[in-house]
Design an enzyme around this catalytic site. Structure first.
Site, PDB file in Angstrom:
ATOM      1  N   ASP A 146      -0.528  -1.615  -5.712  1.00  0.00           N
ATOM      2  CA  ASP A 146      -0.819  -2.171  -4.652  1.00  0.00           C
ATOM      3  C   ASP A 146       1.576  -1.768  -4.596  1.00  0.00           C
ATOM      4  O   ASP A 146       2.310  -2.825  -4.711  1.00  0.00           O
ATOM      5  CB  ASP A 146      -0.692  -3.923  -4.416  1.00  0.00           C
ATOM      6  CG  ASP A 146      -0.329  -4.394  -3.352  1.00  0.00           C
ATOM      7  OD1 ASP A 146       0.150  -4.076  -2.606  1.00  0.00           O
ATOM      8  OD2 ASP A 146      -1.055  -5.382  -3.226  1.00  0.00           O
ATOM      9  N   GLU A 179      -8.368   5.821  -6.192  1.00  0.00           N
ATOM     10  CA  GLU A 179      -9.523   5.400  -7.056  1.00  0.00           C
ATOM     11  C   GLU A 179     -10.241   4.316  -7.347  1.00  0.00           C
ATOM     12  O   GLU A 179      -8.654   2.648  -7.261  1.00  0.00           O
ATOM     13  CB  GLU A 179      -8.521   6.107  -8.690  1.00  0.00           C
ATOM     14  CG  GLU A 179      -8.072   4.969  -9.068  1.00  0.00           C
ATOM     15  CD  GLU A 179      -7.716   5.608 -10.524  1.00  0.00           C
ATOM     16  OE1 GLU A 179      -8.714   6.242 -11.060  1.00  0.00           O
ATOM     17  OE2 GLU A 179      -6.600   5.819 -11.077  1.00  0.00           O
ATOM     18  N   GLY A 214      -3.893  -7.741   0.886  1.00  0.00           N
ATOM     19  CA  GLY A 214      -2.349  -8.189   1.129  1.00  0.00           C
ATOM     20  C   GLY A 214      -1.275  -8.522   2.301  1.00  0.00           C
ATOM     21  O   GLY A 214      -2.928  -8.968   3.670  1.00  0.00           O
ATOM     22  N   LYS A 260      -7.509   1.015   1.009  1.00  0.00           N
ATOM     23  CA  LYS A 260      -6.648  -0.202   1.650  1.00  0.00           C
ATOM     24  C   LYS A 260      -6.521  -0.548   3.072  1.00  0.00           C
ATOM     25  O   LYS A 260      -5.446   1.080   3.641  1.00  0.00           O
ATOM     26  CB  LYS A 260      -5.617  -0.066   1.384  1.00  0.00           C
ATOM     27  CG  LYS A 260      -4.328  -1.548   1.538  1.00  0.00           C
ATOM     28  CD  LYS A 260      -3.609  -2.019   1.351  1.00  0.00           C
ATOM     29  CE  LYS A 260      -1.959  -2.725   1.028  1.00  0.00           C
ATOM     30  NZ  LYS A 260      -1.367  -2.854   0.075  1.00  0.00           N
ATOM     31  N   GLY A 301      -9.819  -6.794  -1.981  1.00  0.00           N
ATOM     32  CA  GLY A 301      -8.354  -7.920  -2.371  1.00  0.00           C
ATOM     33  C   GLY A 301      -8.022  -7.832  -1.380  1.00  0.00           C
ATOM     34  O   GLY A 301      -8.911  -7.079   0.236  1.00  0.00           O
ATOM     35  N   TYR A 325       0.229  -6.466   4.776  1.00  0.00           N
ATOM     36  CA  TYR A 325      -0.233  -5.278   5.925  1.00  0.00           C
ATOM     37  C   TYR A 325      -1.684  -4.831   5.370  1.00  0.00           C
ATOM     38  O   TYR A 325      -2.352  -4.475   6.673  1.00  0.00           O
ATOM     39  CB  TYR A 325       0.440  -4.771   5.636  1.00  0.00           C
ATOM     40  CG  TYR A 325       1.526  -5.238   5.839  1.00  0.00           C
ATOM     41  CD1 TYR A 325       2.586  -4.687   6.650  1.00  0.00           C
ATOM     42  CD2 TYR A 325       2.646  -5.425   4.495  1.00  0.00           C
ATOM     43  CE1 TYR A 325       3.658  -5.119   7.710  1.00  0.00           C
ATOM     44  CE2 TYR A 325       4.028  -5.325   4.665  1.00  0.00           C
ATOM     45  CZ  TYR A 325       4.408  -5.566   6.202  1.00  0.00           C
ATOM     46  OH  TYR A 325       5.655  -5.620   6.777  1.00  0.00           O
ATOM     47  N   ASP A 382       7.014  -6.497  -6.803  1.00  0.00           N
ATOM     48  CA  ASP A 382       5.374  -7.312  -6.302  1.00  0.00           C
ATOM     49  C   ASP A 382       4.314  -7.539  -7.254  1.00  0.00           C
ATOM     50  O   ASP A 382       3.487  -7.402  -7.132  1.00  0.00           O
ATOM     51  CB  ASP A 382       5.083  -7.469  -5.368  1.00  0.00           C
ATOM     52  CG  ASP A 382       4.006  -9.034  -4.849  1.00  0.00           C
ATOM     53  OD1 ASP A 382       4.354  -9.345  -5.464  1.00  0.00           O
ATOM     54  OD2 ASP A 382       3.136  -8.325  -4.426  1.00  0.00           O
TER      55      ASP A 382
END
Length: 268
Positions: free
Chosen positions: A168, A105, A38, A57, A36, A40, A151
């Site tokens: 997120d 996780e 986003g 992330k 995935g 940032y 979001d």
């Protein structure tokens, strides 16, 4: 102050002051699969010595805006402790490359959108179960933490072993000192109330997508205020229509065969 000192200063202070686990970067596997992305950061699946399968992330931080966004998202992750919220493990960094990580996780069934796209059918009880779980997570954010997600859509809702995990928080806000307002003030000047209503709007669109098994035009790129302005017009119009309808008594929709657990639905 050189780059290394700067990175160490804000990162270490933030980690220590908030009691956040600083996971040594060397413990995170360098072999990663992108799952995935986003505004940032990019999200990868990998493994860690401490937790096994994880999602990380990755943030590239080169200015104050990115630092503030990273800190905001980590703070919200660190506050949330609920089975319907993706579990937060800690943070990590590769200071030389200015790469920073939120360690979470791993949800083995991916996003809710992916989960739905792989299924040809789903009975009513299963859809109600998923919507109920999303609502549990959102209620926890709103009512226990005073956090608005901002979001919320099926790409930011994950599924692990068939159960919902909201994720997120890059655009989320925490309103610690704002009280909840009654429903008749839902469109007043309170910023939290507006953002809260925006989340509820998003929940409605998610229910529509879950019902239709297709991506909906849920205005992911539009601001909350634009969504609310359009929805107020739609709500007024639907209110006029509903006021002219003759409602029958509420019909129970049973979740279990023993008919002990149920919700009510309108039968028009």
């Amino acid at each position: 102050m050189d780059l290394m000192d700067f990175n160490k200063s804000w990162y270490d202070n933030f980690s220590i002051e908030n009691g956040i686990l600083d996971i040594p970067y060397e413990q995170i596997n360098k072999e990663r699969t992108r799952i995935g992305f986003g505004k940032y950061g990019i999200v990868y699946k990998t493994t860690c010595n401490l937790f096994g399968d994880i999602a990380v992330k990755e943030f590239y931080i080169n200015d104050q805006e990115y630092i503030e966004n990273f800190i905001n998202e980590v703070r919200i992750h660190n506050l949330a402790r609920h089975k319907r919220i993706i579990q937060f493990y800690g943070i990590s960094r590769d200071a030389e490359k200015k790469l920073y990580y939120i360690v979470m996780e791993y949800a083995n069934h991916g996003t809710l959108r992916d989960f739905l796209s792989k299924r040809n059918s789903m009975d009513l009880k299963e859809r109600i179960r998923l919507v109920t779980q999303i609502s549990e997570g959102l209620s926890y954010l709103h009512n226990k933490l005073n956090i608005s997600h901002q979001d919320l859509h099926t790409k930011n809702i994950l599924v692990k072993n068939g159960n919902i995990k909201i994720s997120d928080f890059g655009k989320s806000k925490c309103f610690k000192h704002i009280n909840n307002f009654s429903s008749n003030k839902i469109f007043n000047s309170s910023s939290f109330t507006l953002y809260k209503v925006s989340d509820i709007h998003s929940l409605g669109v998610i229910i529509l997508e879950l019902s239709n098994y297709r991506k909906t035009l849920h205005k992911e790129q539009l601001s909350s205020k634009i969504c609310l302005k359009e929805d107020r017009l739609e709500i007024r119009e639907k209110s006029r229509m509903i006021s002219n309808l003759q409602l029958k008594p509420l019909e129970p929709v049973y979740l279990n065969n023993d008919k002990k657990s149920y919700i009510y639905s309108y039968d028009f």
